[in-house]
Write a protein that holds these residues in place. Sequence first.
Motif, PDB file in Angstrom:
ATOM      1  N   ILE A   6       9.559  -6.866  -2.560  1.00  0.00           N
ATOM      2  CA  ILE A   6       8.426  -5.759  -2.404  1.00  0.00           C
ATOM      3  C   ILE A   6       8.242  -5.221  -1.074  1.00  0.00           C
ATOM      4  CG2 ILE A   6       7.228  -6.479  -4.688  1.00  0.00           C
ATOM      5  CD1 ILE A   6       5.502  -7.762  -2.903  1.00  0.00           C
ATOM      6  N   SER A   7       7.659  -3.890  -0.768  1.00  0.00           N
ATOM      7  CA  SER A   7       7.399  -3.623   0.328  1.00  0.00           C
ATOM      8  C   SER A   7       6.036  -4.252   0.621  1.00  0.00           C
ATOM      9  CB  SER A   7       7.175  -1.910   0.338  1.00  0.00           C
ATOM     10  OG  SER A   7       6.999  -1.619   1.446  1.00  0.00           O
ATOM     11  N   TRP A   8       5.658  -5.066   1.625  1.00  0.00           N
ATOM     12  CA  TRP A   8       4.730  -5.769   1.864  1.00  0.00           C
ATOM     13  C   TRP A   8       4.172  -6.127   3.031  1.00  0.00           C
ATOM     14  CZ3 TRP A   8       5.819 -10.116   4.231  1.00  0.00           C
ATOM     15  CH2 TRP A   8       7.123 -10.490   4.367  1.00  0.00           C
ATOM     16  N   SER A 437      -3.647  -4.618  -0.139  1.00  0.00           N
ATOM     17  CA  SER A 437      -2.718  -4.144  -1.050  1.00  0.00           C
ATOM     18  C   SER A 437      -1.563  -3.995  -0.505  1.00  0.00           C
ATOM     19  CB  SER A 437      -3.225  -2.805  -1.457  1.00  0.00           C
ATOM     20  OG  SER A 437      -3.368  -2.001  -0.363  1.00  0.00           O
ATOM     21  N   THR A 438      -0.525  -3.774  -1.375  1.00  0.00           N
ATOM     22  CA  THR A 438       1.056  -3.622  -0.702  1.00  0.00           C
ATOM     23  C   THR A 438       0.883  -2.041  -0.277  1.00  0.00           C
ATOM     24  OG1 THR A 438       1.737  -2.752  -3.041  1.00  0.00           O
ATOM     25  CG2 THR A 438       2.156  -5.090  -2.240  1.00  0.00           C
ATOM     26  N   GLY A 440       1.458   1.567   0.258  1.00  0.00           N
ATOM     27  CA  GLY A 440       1.627   2.803  -0.647  1.00  0.00           C
ATOM     28  C   GLY A 440       0.805   2.617  -2.071  1.00  0.00           C
ATOM     29  N   ASN A 441       0.224   1.173  -2.376  1.00  0.00           N
ATOM     30  CA  ASN A 441      -0.615   1.043  -3.580  1.00  0.00           C
ATOM     31  C   ASN A 441      -1.911   0.512  -3.267  1.00  0.00           C
ATOM     32  OD1 ASN A 441       1.835   1.220  -5.274  1.00  0.00           O
ATOM     33  ND2 ASN A 441       2.523  -0.755  -4.361  1.00  0.00           N
ATOM     34  N   GLU A 442      -2.621   1.469  -2.281  1.00  0.00           N
ATOM     35  CA  GLU A 442      -3.985   1.102  -2.273  1.00  0.00           C
ATOM     36  C   GLU A 442      -4.886   1.017  -3.291  1.00  0.00           C
ATOM     37  OE1 GLU A 442      -2.201   3.470  -1.019  1.00  0.00           O
ATOM     38  OE2 GLU A 442      -1.840   3.268   1.228  1.00  0.00           O
ATOM     39  N   GLU A 443      -4.706   1.914  -4.429  1.00  0.00           N
ATOM     40  CA  GLU A 443      -5.514   2.016  -5.498  1.00  0.00           C
ATOM     41  C   GLU A 443      -5.396   0.791  -6.600  1.00  0.00           C
ATOM     42  OE1 GLU A 443      -7.672   4.250  -5.871  1.00  0.00           O
ATOM     43  OE2 GLU A 443      -6.848   5.407  -3.914  1.00  0.00           O
ATOM     44  N   GLU A 444      -4.392  -0.187  -6.106  1.00  0.00           N
ATOM     45  CA  GLU A 444      -4.152  -1.299  -7.055  1.00  0.00           C
ATOM     46  C   GLU A 444      -4.174  -2.731  -5.978  1.00  0.00           C
ATOM     47  OE1 GLU A 444      -0.813  -0.995  -9.396  1.00  0.00           O
ATOM     48  OE2 GLU A 444      -1.414   0.745 -10.305  1.00  0.00           O
TER      49      GLU A 444
END
Length: 547
Positions: A6-8, A437-438, A440-444
């Motif tokens: 994952i991008s992390w 968050s990872t 690009g996935n700030e909403e999750e």
Amino acid sequence: MITGRISWLLFAFTLTLWVETGRSLELQPMGSPVADHGRNLVRDDDFSGLDLLSVESFFWGGSEKGRSALGNLTLHMPGEAESIIAMEKFQPLLESSQCTKNSMTLNFKNERSYQYGQRIWKWVNDADDRTFVLVAGHGHCGWNKHRLPFIVSNVLFSDTKNTVTVTGKASDWKTVAHTYELLVGGHPSLAKRDASPSFSLDFNHPLPLSSKSVSVGDVEFTYDCEDCGTKGEFDFEFQLKTELLIPKGVSMSLSPRGVSANFNPRLGLSANFTDKKSDERELGRIPIDGISIPGGVLDLGPEVVFSWGYELGPVVGTAGVSTGVSIGLQDAAKLAIDLTSPDVSASGWKPTVSQKPVTVDASISAGVQLNAKATVELALEALGQGFEVGVNLEPFAGAKFNVAASSAGACPEDPKKHRFGVKIAPSLGVNLNVEASTAGNEEEPILSQAIASVTMPLPSMCTGFGSGPGRPDPSKPKKKPSSESSHGVTKSSEHAPTLALSSSSSPSPSESTPPPTATSHTTTLSTTLSRSAPSSSPSVHRGTHDS
């Protein structure tokens, strides 16, 4: 859990403004601590710098504005067909070096060093799948501005010229670093050096808030904050461990140094509604100095993000309200964020909280809570991986206001026995939270956890308004009693702050109405508002404590 490729690895106290205007401390190549202390320097009879290794460490460092930082990248080559070597260790043995994108020619100063290199490096020619990574130092190729990894697949030797030519291709850190540890920050454990460098995140910023006017339906208010902002700094360290491109350990630590926050809001409020309204709005982003290691090794872009929020309701009346809270953090506090589990470990983060007085300039029934939020966001990208992490401090202050009336005096300890008053039940506190968050996935978010929360209910207060019982205000002309005006609330224009909105007039009780028989009970006034302009303002008694 974080699984798969994952991008992390990005850390957001959101990076847009930082990219445009923020500055970064670019760390420069440094020798290993062992070499710096003279135990592994290349001598005329020491050719160990030509050995192919399964593990090699690279160091970067820099200082600016009295702050220093270190970076340590340790690469592992665990496979039987791979190795690594740093040109910086044997460069003193060379007469010259020339590079292209596909080859590197090394001219040795003497035959002994050349023969040692020939004996060691011919290993790569003995099997088709063997390679080694040759890392050229800054300027070793003439045109390379930063350390340059070169993947060597074949070696040619010229005995007559003491020259070695390696062939392969110029590469990058993201490609060659499949198993590694990266450690960045200001902690002396990075290199176990005698010096103790310190890299910190600047937290000395005023709250970027001038007077704000907000209209939401039937709610109108203005809001500002005097001498509001944050002070201090955070020490920072980041660790990353990867095996065959799979993250095995990603962590970040923060510790405060002299961190405090002041929050002194003033609110001008004009409303008449019975439900609740809430909102949070971003005030601005302040980029602060970050860290970078050139060649795609690291980009750390921190910023401080300020926002403010409110929760109002029910509210009946027009008034100005002010209060305040100051918080401080202990220097011994420590925070460790594990992004692979994920989890948070925190100690010593219970803040100190001190109050400032709550004042109101007119009769009002309301519930009010205001908060400011200062978030340290880290946008950190290392070797193509990314995360977004934020640690926020959120001081808040509020109160419940209840209009009361009594012919014996609305506030029992009011020496002037004002007939009308406002009972105030204040509260204040602070929340500290971590989110991650990872990229690009700030909403999750993969992590959202409170590390401290303190709420302080304070002793109730009562502020009196209007003339005392049986003593009409001499400045007022006598009027006939009005059922509408006798049940309103009083606004004191004499003490109204500049922020109090006056778009709708506040009613005032008729002081010519004969007072009822004196009683000791307190009653809540009717919420009916008069829309006529108020009469001359009655005197205001402040700060009397309720019994």
